[in-house]
Design a protein around this motif. Structure first.
Motif, mmCIF file in Angstrom:
data_model
loop_
_atom_site.group_PDB
_atom_site.id
_atom_site.type_symbol
_atom_site.label_atom_id
_atom_site.label_comp_id
_atom_site.label_asym_id
_atom_site.label_seq_id
_atom_site.Cartn_x
_atom_site.Cartn_y
_atom_site.Cartn_z
ATOM 1 N N TYR A 250 -37.514 -23.125 -47.795
ATOM 2 C CA TYR A 250 -36.427 -23.417 -46.866
ATOM 3 C C TYR A 250 -35.107 -22.960 -47.476
ATOM 4 O O TYR A 250 -34.805 -23.296 -48.617
ATOM 5 N N TYR A 251 -34.365 -22.195 -46.722
ATOM 6 C CA TYR A 251 -33.046 -21.741 -47.184
ATOM 7 C C TYR A 251 -31.992 -22.624 -46.535
ATOM 8 O O TYR A 251 -31.816 -22.598 -45.325
ATOM 9 N N LEU A 252 -31.300 -23.402 -47.370
ATOM 10 C CA LEU A 252 -30.346 -24.377 -46.846
ATOM 11 C C LEU A 252 -28.910 -23.963 -47.163
ATOM 12 O O LEU A 252 -28.633 -23.449 -48.246
ATOM 13 N N ARG A 253 -28.059 -24.221 -46.203
ATOM 14 C CA ARG A 253 -26.636 -23.913 -46.398
ATOM 15 C C ARG A 253 -25.925 -25.160 -46.901
ATOM 16 O O ARG A 253 -25.927 -26.192 -46.236
ATOM 17 N N TYR A 254 -25.322 -25.013 -48.069
ATOM 18 C CA TYR A 254 -24.502 -26.105 -48.579
ATOM 19 C C TYR A 254 -23.039 -25.696 -48.415
ATOM 20 O O TYR A 254 -22.633 -24.636 -48.926
ATOM 21 N N PRO A 255 -22.273 -26.523 -47.738
ATOM 22 C CA PRO A 255 -20.862 -26.164 -47.527
ATOM 23 C C PRO A 255 -20.080 -26.193 -48.839
ATOM 24 O O PRO A 255 -20.128 -27.190 -49.565
ATOM 25 N N VAL A 256 -19.420 -25.098 -49.135
ATOM 26 C CA VAL A 256 -18.594 -25.056 -50.329
ATOM 27 C C VAL A 256 -17.230 -25.617 -49.977
ATOM 28 O O VAL A 256 -16.701 -25.345 -48.900
ATOM 29 N N GLU A 257 -16.732 -26.411 -50.893
ATOM 30 C CA GLU A 257 -15.438 -27.029 -50.648
ATOM 31 C C GLU A 257 -14.398 -25.935 -50.423
ATOM 32 O O GLU A 257 -14.325 -24.983 -51.199
ATOM 33 N N GLY A 258 -13.671 -26.095 -49.416
ATOM 34 C CA GLY A 258 -12.716 -25.049 -49.077
ATOM 35 C C GLY A 258 -13.247 -24.253 -47.909
ATOM 36 O O GLY A 258 -12.952 -24.558 -46.766
ATOM 37 N N ASN A 259 -14.116 -23.305 -48.227
ATOM 38 C CA ASN A 259 -14.688 -22.572 -47.086
ATOM 39 C C ASN A 259 -16.039 -21.982 -47.422
ATOM 40 O O ASN A 259 -16.397 -21.802 -48.578
ATOM 41 N N GLY A 260 -16.796 -21.678 -46.415
ATOM 42 C CA GLY A 260 -18.071 -20.969 -46.552
ATOM 43 C C GLY A 260 -19.218 -21.844 -47.013
ATOM 44 O O GLY A 260 -19.115 -23.080 -47.089
ATOM 45 N N PHE A 261 -20.306 -21.179 -47.326
ATOM 46 C CA PHE A 261 -21.524 -21.868 -47.733
ATOM 47 C C PHE A 261 -22.124 -21.204 -48.960
ATOM 48 O O PHE A 261 -21.864 -20.038 -49.225
ATOM 49 N N VAL A 262 -22.902 -21.976 -49.668
ATOM 50 C CA VAL A 262 -23.799 -21.358 -50.633
ATOM 51 C C VAL A 262 -25.205 -21.704 -50.152
ATOM 52 O O VAL A 262 -25.470 -22.827 -49.727
ATOM 53 N N VAL A 263 -26.076 -20.673 -50.153
ATOM 54 C CA VAL A 263 -27.426 -20.906 -49.633
ATOM 55 C C VAL A 263 -28.393 -21.103 -50.786
ATOM 56 O O VAL A 263 -28.483 -20.272 -51.689
ATOM 57 N N VAL A 264 -29.106 -22.204 -50.770
ATOM 58 C CA VAL A 264 -30.112 -22.479 -51.803
ATOM 59 C C VAL A 264 -31.489 -22.492 -51.160
ATOM 60 O O VAL A 264 -31.637 -22.793 -49.981
ATOM 61 N N GLN B 29 -31.072 -28.619 -39.164
ATOM 62 C CA GLN B 29 -31.065 -27.591 -38.132
ATOM 63 C C GLN B 29 -30.031 -27.910 -37.060
ATOM 64 O O GLN B 29 -29.318 -27.036 -36.579
ATOM 65 N N GLU B 30 -29.975 -29.191 -36.722
ATOM 66 C CA GLU B 30 -28.975 -29.602 -35.734
ATOM 67 C C GLU B 30 -27.564 -29.294 -36.220
ATOM 68 O O GLU B 30 -26.688 -28.921 -35.467
ATOM 69 N N LYS B 31 -27.375 -29.416 -37.533
ATOM 70 C CA LYS B 31 -26.052 -29.139 -38.091
ATOM 71 C C LYS B 31 -25.872 -27.648 -38.377
ATOM 72 O O LYS B 31 -24.905 -27.242 -38.999
ATOM 73 N N ASN B 32 -26.929 -26.877 -38.044
ATOM 74 C CA ASN B 32 -26.909 -25.441 -38.309
ATOM 75 C C ASN B 32 -26.785 -25.147 -39.807
ATOM 76 O O ASN B 32 -26.061 -24.252 -40.218
ATOM 77 N N LEU B 33 -27.474 -25.926 -40.597
ATOM 78 C CA LEU B 33 -27.410 -25.726 -42.043
ATOM 79 C C LEU B 33 -28.688 -25.105 -42.604
ATOM 80 O O LEU B 33 -28.870 -25.020 -43.810
ATOM 81 N N VAL B 34 -29.587 -24.696 -41.697
ATOM 82 C CA VAL B 34 -30.792 -24.018 -42.174
ATOM 83 C C VAL B 34 -30.650 -22.538 -41.888
ATOM 84 O O VAL B 34 -30.521 -22.121 -40.745
ATOM 85 N N GLU B 35 -30.617 -21.749 -42.961
ATOM 86 C CA GLU B 35 -30.446 -20.309 -42.790
ATOM 87 C C GLU B 35 -31.734 -19.669 -42.283
ATOM 88 O O GLU B 35 -31.751 -18.934 -41.328
ATOM 89 N N LYS B 36 -32.829 -19.970 -42.969
ATOM 90 C CA LYS B 36 -34.129 -19.450 -42.526
ATOM 91 C C LYS B 36 -35.242 -20.225 -43.219
ATOM 92 O O LYS B 36 -35.021 -20.959 -44.188
ATOM 93 N N ILE B 37 -36.441 -20.040 -42.692
ATOM 94 C CA ILE B 37 -37.625 -20.677 -43.277
ATOM 95 C C ILE B 37 -38.696 -19.620 -43.448
ATOM 96 O O ILE B 37 -39.042 -18.928 -42.500
ATOM 97 N N GLU B 38 -39.180 -19.481 -44.675
ATOM 98 C CA GLU B 38 -40.214 -18.474 -44.939
ATOM 99 C C GLU B 38 -41.510 -19.163 -45.351
ATOM 100 O O GLU B 38 -41.486 -20.118 -46.119
ATOM 101 N N PRO B 39 -42.632 -18.631 -44.864
ATOM 102 C CA PRO B 39 -43.905 -19.162 -45.366
ATOM 103 C C PRO B 39 -43.989 -18.879 -46.861
ATOM 104 O O PRO B 39 -43.565 -17.805 -47.306
#
Length: 885
Positions: A197-211, A323-333
């Motif tokens: 699961y690729y999750l978007r973590y909001p970076v303080e200030g702006n944007g996201f980092v995806v883990v 997903q509701e918060k739109n914080l999932v970038e993608k999901i790979e098997p």
RNA sequence: AGGCGGUUAGCUCAGUCGGCAAGAGCGCUUCCCUUACAAGGAAGAGGUCGUGGGUUCGAUUCCCUCACCGCCUACCA
């Protein structure tokens, strides 16, 4: 003895009981050279499975063989209390009654376990007896015996005092179902299909980092995001803060070299309390540790809104909300290895927890050295490498378990937290530090293997300095399965050096694993198991043992086919019936006391067949011994099988039938020889098939003076020194001509049994009266010597065969199918011709003649001559067939 | 990702420190209930020893490559 078929059931039961009553396996002396095996103690919850059957048959073969060789042979049996497994079994039982461990409380629960153990704990022991295991049951041990507990406590205290045992908060493997810590070895990893699961973590200030993560639910315990310090993509982010969704926590983005840039996004969420690598990162960076689950795998109060959810439901719910918060970038098997509890198969949770550990590094040093120096050997040798590799990378051993059944940790804590733990064998009354009596014992017990690793000396009473210990330690051979090489074998070696100053055994034989037709390990839970007890019920333990041994070669895994034990079963029947033949023969000839002494005195006067079979016997005794010394059990069993069935029964016994009743030679030489060989064979077979050989041993005593009342106690055969080598070749030729005649008979529809006249000329072997008579008897023919030229006058309807420099001929029934015979002969000739040409080429090559060793050249020349002769023979026969002579 | 084992007759397995006309048990074919044994006896059929190279006078066996099967280790989320 009227039955014509061997029925093992009553016989096996009867003799096992007799052996026990007569103390055949009990060792009550200390003189003589000891040979000692300690059994890998089966779990008290266990049933005999096919792997046990193989493992214990091998041990039994070794111990019976050594016992017969005159060693003071001791096989120490016992069982293992198997902490988690047993506790699980008993808890399940309680559940049926609507009870639980907690509702009973510790004391009552343990009472229940003990009573369960009294009832079922020796089930597998009884099954081992049915298998024929010749253990010294008077020395039966249990890892929870009083003396064993003493040993465990002594070891704990000793290691603690030396600084090898410590208590620490670490990330360990946690089973949420058993609610206990496990050691690294107790986790089984399996490939499983999951998702990344690729999750978007909001970076303080702006944007996201995806883990990227496989376990999104652990995000609630994240205390950092890590990236590689050199990763240009993230360089600017290092030091910034991320706002962790749901828990509203600010966590830093840190740089750590252990992050793989190529994996996922190159940014990794760090959950120090629920992941071993993250734990290490956290320690390096001084991160916060937040545990988000309780001991049963449910989310705890740190999981805020998700508290109370099971970890897997939480995963789903978190994903949904992300997903509701739109914080999932993608999901790979994603296929990855998931750890499971080896006792209950639940998915393991890496969990931060305070546990007791043993530092293993120093303990491993002598255990490595002894193997490197060759003082402790593995068979097959390849396991040496596996063993050493593990020891070289050894990690600390987590030994505390949060269960009740087992050896309680001998540590007490004072109410005053400033006082150090009290580590003591004796139960302390007051805290030696502050003197108060408010002390409580550590509630945990020790890993089961923390007692098993003391097995080779604790079974002899250690820490007491017993006579047993003095005489029987170190032991000799350990026979075990590959899967407990680390769990048990390696640790026993370490314990042996640490507490006895000496290796616990000098050879370790790792037997193969029995698998099913798809290559999986046979186990009850997979439902693919062949039940050895069913086989014993149906065909006897001897059949099972023989079948298993003959199918498994030196440490090799085996895919067991069903009916594998038929080989053994049929063989036993053959032994049984051949023995009946001997009995009947002796009775018919009114031979009561058979002495072999006079035969030996007069050995030179024996006939061909006695000289032959006795010579073969000696050869086989030597070979079998060699095999056993090298753990080549299947080679040994096959060797006896071949000798007994295909030499002794097929030929020697058959030849004994050529004498008329009360014939002088029959009585004075043949019958004694038959019995002599039988006696030796029974002894050779005894380690493999103990029951039938014991039974027949007692029948044998009606006719022969034997060296012991039980075959179990008799002496292992030694070659007498019969060395009539020349008989081997003669017998082979006799067999060959008999087979040829039978072949002709079969080919021309003459019943093999029907006596026919055979004309012959020029067959050297037949000019010897003794040999000719043997052939006549076995092939059921009457030879008539003819002139050379009479071959020309053989009437139609007779078949002629070339043999040696001569020929023989016989009348056939009805019309000969000349065409069919011709076709057959041509086919044979062409086949041999091809081989012949190959050999010819070889012999005409200078390179071969100059390079190959003399004996090979000689052999090849001999082969060429034989092939040439075969071809000539067939061609002559072809000519004769069409009467073109 | 590494390591280890396996690949030989229809099935399950031996074997070869390089020199066999490659073995066993089961199964199969034909015949035989012959007075120890039909869970037996007699006679047979069945394999270019996983692929491709190499070393060698000679490879199923030793070396390398590949393929497939299995197992064990490993912190790639």
């Amino acid at each position: 003895m009227e039955k014509d078929r061997y029925h093992p059931k009553e016989i096996e039961q009867y003799w096992y009981q007799k052996w026990e009553e007569s103390g055949c396996f009990r060792v009550d002396r200390y003189d003589g050279e000891p040979y000692v095996i300690v059994i890998p103690p089966p779990n008290i919850t266990g049933y005999l499975h096919i792997g046990h059957a193989l493992n214990n048959t091998i041990q039994d073969i070794l111990i019976r063989w050594k016992r017969m060789q005159g060693f003071n042979a001791l096989w120490v049996p016992g069982t293992d209390h198997a902490g988690i497994a047993t506790q699980n079994v008993v808890e399940k039982e309680l559940m049926k009654k609507g009870l639980s461990r907690e509702s009973l409380g510790r004391e009552k629960f343990l009472k229940e376990v003990w009573s369960w153990r009294e009832k079922y704990g020796n089930r597998i022991i009884e099954q081992l007896k049915r298998l024929g295991a010749s253990c010294d049951w008077s020395r039966l041990r249990f890892t929870m015996d009083e003396n064993f507990s003493r040993a465990v406590q002594t070891v704990f205290v000793s290691l603690y005092e030396k600084g090898f045992i410590y208590r620490g908060t670490r990330i360990i493997n946690w089973c949420p179902r058993c609610t206990t810590a496990l050691s690294d070895e107790e986790v089984e990893y399996r490939e499983e299909d999951g998702y990344l699961y690729y999750l978007r973590y909001p970076v303080e200030g702006n944007g996201f980092v995806v883990v990227a993560t496989t376990r999104p639910e652990t995000m609630l315990g994240d205390t950092a995001v890590a990236v590689h310090p050199e990763d240009t993509r993230y360089k600017g982010l290092i030091g910034k803060m991320v706002n962790l969704p749901f828990v509203d926590r600010l966590i830093p983005i840190i740089a750590d070299e252990n992050v793989e840039r190529e994996f996922g996004t190159g940014a990794v969420k760090v959950t120090p309390s629920h992941d071993p690598q993250d734990y290490n990162i956290a320690r390096r960076h001084n991160l916060q540790f937040i545990t988000v689950m309780d001991t049963t795998g449910k989310m705890n109060e740190n999981a805020v809104d998700f508290a109370g959810l099971d970890r897997f439901s939480c995963r789903e719910k978190i994903l949904q909300q992300l997903q509701e918060k739109n914080l999932v970038e993608k999901i790979e098997p994603y296929t990855h290895r998931v750890g499971h509890c080896y006792r209950c198969d639940t998915v393991i949770e890496p969990y931060i927890s305070r546990q007791w550990f043993v530092k293993m590094k120093d303990l491993s040093i002598p255990a490595i050295k002894v193997v490197v120096d060759g003082d402790l050997k593995f068979y097959p040798e390849r396991w040496t490498k596996v063993y050493l590799q593990w020891l070289d990378n050894i990690q600390d051993w987590c030994i505390s378990r949060q269960i009740w059944w087992g050896h309680r940790i001998p540590v007490w804590y004072c109410a005053n937290e400033k006082c150090p733990p009290i580590v003591s064998i004796e139960i302390p009354v007051v805290c030696p530090c502050c003197g108060c009596d408010k002390i409580v014992q550590d509630p945990d017990v020790l890993d089961t293997w923390f007692s098993s690793w003391l097995w080779p000396f604790a079974v002899f009473g250690w820490p007491e300095k017993t006579k047993d210990l003095e005489i029987f330690y170190p032991t000799d051979t350990l026979v075990t399965a590959q899967e407990i090489l680390f769990f048990w074998v390696a640790r026993m070696v370490m314990a042996g050096f640490e507490f006895m100053g000496e290796k616990p055994f000098s050879s370790v034989y790792i037997n193969g694993t029995v698998r099913d037709e798809t290559g999986r390990k046979m186990s009850k839970s997979l439902g693919n198991a062949i039940d050895p007890v069913e086989i014993i019920d149906e065909s006897g333990a001897d059949s099972l043992r023989f079948g298993l041994i003959s199918l498994t070669s030196f440490g090799q895994d085996v895919f067991l086919p069903d009916k594998f034990y038929y080989k053994g079963r049929n063989f036993l029947n053959k032994i049984w019936n051949s023995f009946r033949y001997l009995e009947i023969l002796a009775e018919k000839n009114q031979v009561n006391k058979i002495s072999f002494a006079s035969v030996i005195e007069n050995a030179k006067g024996l006939h061909l067949q006695e000289k032959w079979i006795l010579t073969l016997l000696d050869q086989n005794i030597r070979h079998i011994c060699e095999c056993l010394e090298n753990f080549k059990f299947n080679e040994a069993s096959d060797c006896i099988y071949e000798f007994f069935w295909h030499q002794y029964c097929d030929w020697y016994i058959e030849m004994s039938k050529m004498y008329s009743e009360k014939d002088q030679y029959l009585v004075s030489c043949v019958i004694p020889s038959l019995f002599y060989v039988m006696e030796k064979v029974l002894k050779l077979l005894h380690p493999f098939v103990p029951f039938i050989t014991e039974e027949l041993w007692h029948h044998l005593q009606r006719f022969v003076d034997v060296d012991a009342d039980f075959i179990t106690k008799s002496s292992w055969p030694r070659p007498y020194g019969f060395n009539f080598e020349e008989t081997l070749e003669n017998m082979e030729e006799i067999k060959n001509i008999v087979i040829e005649i039978r072949d002709v008979k079969t080919g021309f529809r003459i019943p093999v049994n029907q006596n026919v006249d055979v004309d012959y000329y020029g067959i050297l072997l037949l000019s010897n009266d003794e040999y000719r008579k043997i052939v006549e008897f076995l092939a059921k023919v009457k030879f008539n010597s003819k002139e050379k030229n009479s071959i020309k006058n053989i009437p139609d309807g007779e078949i002629v065969k070339i043999w040696g420099n001569g020929w023989f001929s016989m009348k056939t029934e009805g019309v000969i199918d000349f065409e069919a015979e011709k076709k057959k002969l041509i086919g044979e000739r062409d086949k041999i011709m091809k081989i012949f040409e190959g050999v010819e080429n070889k012999l005409s090559s200078d390179k071969f003649l100059t390079h190959a060793p003399e004996d090979v050249i000689e052999k090849t020349k001999k082969l060429r001559d034989e092939l040439k002769y075969e071809i000539e023979k067939i061609e002559k026969n072809l000519k004769l067939l069409t009467r073109e002579q």
